[in-house]
Design a protein around this motif. Structure first.
Motif, PDB file in Angstrom:
ATOM      1  N   GLU A  48       0.796  -1.236   0.000  1.00  0.00           N
ATOM      2  CA  GLU A  48       0.000   0.000   0.000  1.00  0.00           C
ATOM      3  C   GLU A  48       0.825   1.280   0.000  1.00  0.00           C
ATOM      4  N   SER A  49       2.113   1.204   0.412  1.00  0.00           N
ATOM      5  CA  SER A  49       2.879   2.458   0.522  1.00  0.00           C
ATOM      6  C   SER A  49       4.315   2.371   0.024  1.00  0.00           C
ATOM      7  N   VAL A  50       4.721   1.245  -0.590  1.00  0.00           N
ATOM      8  CA  VAL A  50       6.116   1.072  -1.012  1.00  0.00           C
ATOM      9  C   VAL A  50       6.208   0.848  -2.518  1.00  0.00           C
ATOM     10  N   THR A  51       7.147   1.555  -3.144  1.00  0.00           N
ATOM     11  CA  THR A  51       7.449   1.384  -4.567  1.00  0.00           C
ATOM     12  C   THR A  51       8.930   1.052  -4.716  1.00  0.00           C
ATOM     13  N   ILE A  52       9.225   0.029  -5.518  1.00  0.00           N
ATOM     14  CA  ILE A  52      10.606  -0.330  -5.833  1.00  0.00           C
ATOM     15  C   ILE A  52      10.866   0.141  -7.269  1.00  0.00           C
ATOM     16  N   ALA A  53      11.984   0.867  -7.466  1.00  0.00           N
ATOM     17  CA  ALA A  53      12.249   1.463  -8.780  1.00  0.00           C
ATOM     18  C   ALA A  53      13.730   1.412  -9.116  1.00  0.00           C
ATOM     19  N   LYS A  54      14.046   1.703 -10.393  1.00  0.00           N
ATOM     20  CA  LYS A  54      15.437   1.758 -10.847  1.00  0.00           C
ATOM     21  C   LYS A  54      15.570   2.882 -11.868  1.00  0.00           C
ATOM     22  N   ILE A  55      16.792   3.425 -12.004  1.00  0.00           N
ATOM     23  CA  ILE A  55      17.056   4.470 -12.993  1.00  0.00           C
ATOM     24  C   ILE A  55      18.471   4.302 -13.537  1.00  0.00           C
ATOM     25  N   ASP A  56      18.602   4.391 -14.853  1.00  0.00           N
ATOM     26  CA  ASP A  56      19.906   4.333 -15.516  1.00  0.00           C
ATOM     27  C   ASP A  56      20.582   5.693 -15.314  1.00  0.00           C
ATOM     28  N   ILE A  57      21.522   5.752 -14.397  1.00  0.00           N
ATOM     29  CA  ILE A  57      22.146   7.024 -14.025  1.00  0.00           C
ATOM     30  C   ILE A  57      23.062   7.551 -15.120  1.00  0.00           C
ATOM     31  N   THR A  58      23.443   6.694 -16.060  1.00  0.00           N
ATOM     32  CA  THR A  58      24.340   7.129 -17.141  1.00  0.00           C
ATOM     33  C   THR A  58      23.583   7.776 -18.299  1.00  0.00           C
ATOM     34  N   ALA A  59      22.275   7.617 -18.346  1.00  0.00           N
ATOM     35  CA  ALA A  59      21.488   8.147 -19.463  1.00  0.00           C
ATOM     36  C   ALA A  59      20.513   9.236 -19.047  1.00  0.00           C
TER      37      ALA A  59
END
Length: 507
Positions: free
Chosen positions: A418-429
């Motif tokens: 209900e309150s947690v999101t797991i995410a990722k981001i390509d820091i090089t782009a």
């Protein structure tokens, strides 16, 4: 006075024709610039009607132009007035809310100091696109800051100045543009005509061997700017970028630069520079190879422009000055093989451009691990609605690739939470412009209802990630309970105060 100068020049041409053999005269291309011109012009008659001998303030007032920090404040009304007054006008189109715009305004002001207000006849100005919408539309300004050079009072097709962000480089670029209109004079009559047609003529005499020659498809000879040719054939394979070499670098006709960011005090400096030189030998005349000493304080602005952090050193980047595009070498190790592949991919148009943001994928939020890019990063992690645990990664990193399946398992565990999101981001782009960037991979927890950022410093395992997320969720719940109790306590105090006042009134 101008007539006397012309007569002196023509007399010198007579002298050359009389005292030299025909074969020697044919060699005279351009070697020594004579008295009519120098890098700093003394009077404004060189560039048009603007007379710097007059009081500058009065002249600006007469034209209805304001000046701020060395730059003329230009509007749709004042721009044509200034174009009529000068031969070269360098203009920055800016947004006052843009940090990059403000930084470039400072550098433009410094460029004015370098050129000299009273001596150059080249004017610098700025246009605020938030208020000058007509100019923004006319010159198709899509990004800020944008710098354009207007030549000979013409407002059609001004020259774009891309990728130049500091004062010395701006001046070097400007001087290079001024030098591009060199005319080869082959006879006395042609020279007389040339002198008579200009308010100020720039003529020099060269003697020696032609070191570079080109023939175009139409069978016409092209003489390149001799200064560029000499610099190209005499430059080092690797040039150290500093205040002394800026002019040389920006004067080159090669607009693709590859930069090695490295500390001169590092133990690997010698070996990496030698490898860099080996690659430079392979791509001579295609790329300019630059070494940036990251210990040098004067290079801080370059590190900021390329978003180089301490974790990125040593690192390799490519900059295309024509399109102002940047590229990051997709490899962890700086080796001959990796750099050669990077250069080939760039020249073949296969390198991945380093953008402010990738496009948001259509299915970015449909899977257990949400996909973040520059365009949706802040909106998601600082939404104040959900707790977000983010992995910052590089797609080519072996360690990052080995952790992605672990992150996928973590995403599945909290997919319906209900309150947690797991995410990722390509820091090089994606340039997310945050101060907490570290060496990839790294993880951060962004609590709901808070602008705080909690770093993760534990083991890179599924159980360790779960323990950390659960601990942060519990901390958030306790913080909310404490806040609720504080509010209740305040309400009780308010009620008690009201009861006391009522009792006092009854007495």
């Amino acid at each position: 006075m101008r007539k006397n100068l012309q007569e002196c020049l023509i007399q010198s041409l007579h002298f050359i024709e009389e005292r030299t053999e025909p074969q020697e005269r044919r060699k005279m291309l351009l070697l020594r610039v004579i008295f009519l011109f120098s890098s700093s012009l003394s009077v404004a008659q060189a560039w048009g009607g603007w007379n710097f001998q007059n009081d500058r303030v009065q002249r600006l007032e007469a034209l209805g132009i304001q000046e701020e920090k060395n730059l003329l404040v230009l509007t749709a009304t004042t721009l044509p007035r200034v174009l009529n007054e000068t031969r070269f006008l360098m203009v920055e189109f800016y947004n006052p809310l843009s940090k990059q715009s403000q930084n470039l305004i400072k550098e433009m002001g410094k460029a004015v100091d370098i050129m000299g207000k009273e001596k150059t006849g080249v004017l610098f100005g700025k246009v605020n696109i938030t208020s000058e919408k007509l100019l923004e539309k006319e010159f198709a300004i899509k990004n800020v800051p944008t710098v354009k050079l207007f030549v000979e009072g013409q407002r059609q097709q001004p020259i774009d100045c891309r990728g130049v962000i500091e004062a010395a480089a701006l001046v070097a670029w400007l001087r290079n543009q001024i030098r591009l209109s060199v005319v080869l004079l082959t006879s006395r009559e042609q020279t007389k005509t040339f002198i008579s047609s200009k308010k100020l003529s720039v003529i020099g005499f060269f003697e020696g061997t032609i070191v570079h020659f080109e023939e175009c498809e139409e069978d016409r000879h092209i003489l390149r700017d001799l200064s560029q040719i000499v610099k190209f054939f005499t430059m080092d394979l690797v040039i150290e970028y500093n205040i002394e070499t800026m002019d040389q670098i920006y004067d080159m006709h090669i607009r693709n630069h590859i930069l090695l960011f490295i500390s001169k005090n590092s133990t690997e400096f010698g070996a990496l520079v030698k490898t860099f030189e080996s690659v430079a030998q392979e791509f001579k005349n295609k790329l300019i190879f630059l070494m940036v000493n990251t210990d040098q304080v004067d290079n801080t602005h370059v590190l900021e422009y390329f978003q180089i952090t301490s974790w990125d050193i040593p690192g390799v980047r490519i900059l295309n000055l024509t399109k102002n595009t940047r590229y990051r070498m997709p490899a962890e190790e700086i080796t001959f093989k990796n750099m050669k592949k990077f250069c080939n991919n760039f020249l073949d148009g296969l390198a991945k451009q380093q953008l402010p943001s990738e496009n948001i994928p259509k299915d970015w939020d449909t899977k257990p691990v949400k996909v973040l890019v520059g365009k949706n990063f802040k909106e998601v992690v600082f939404s104040h609605k959900r707790n977000v645990f983010v992995m910052f990664y590089a797609p080519w990193s072996y360690e990052c690739k080995s952790l992605l399946p672990v992150l996928e398992e973590l995403g599945k565990k909290y997919q319906y939470h209900e309150s947690v999101t797991i995410a990722k981001i390509d820091i090089t782009a994606n340039d997310i412009q945050q101060t907490f960037l570290e060496k990839y991979p790294f993880f951060k927890f962004f609590p709901a209802k808070s602008d705080l950022v909690v770093p993760y410093n534990g083991e890179y395992s599924l159980n360790a990630f779960i323990d950390f997320v659960e601990k942060e969720i519990k901390s958030q719940m306790e913080l909310e309970e404490w806040s609720f109790e504080e509010e209740e306590s305040d309400e009780k105090e308010d009620l008690s105060l009201q009861d006391w006042k009522k009792t006092k009134e009854e007495l």
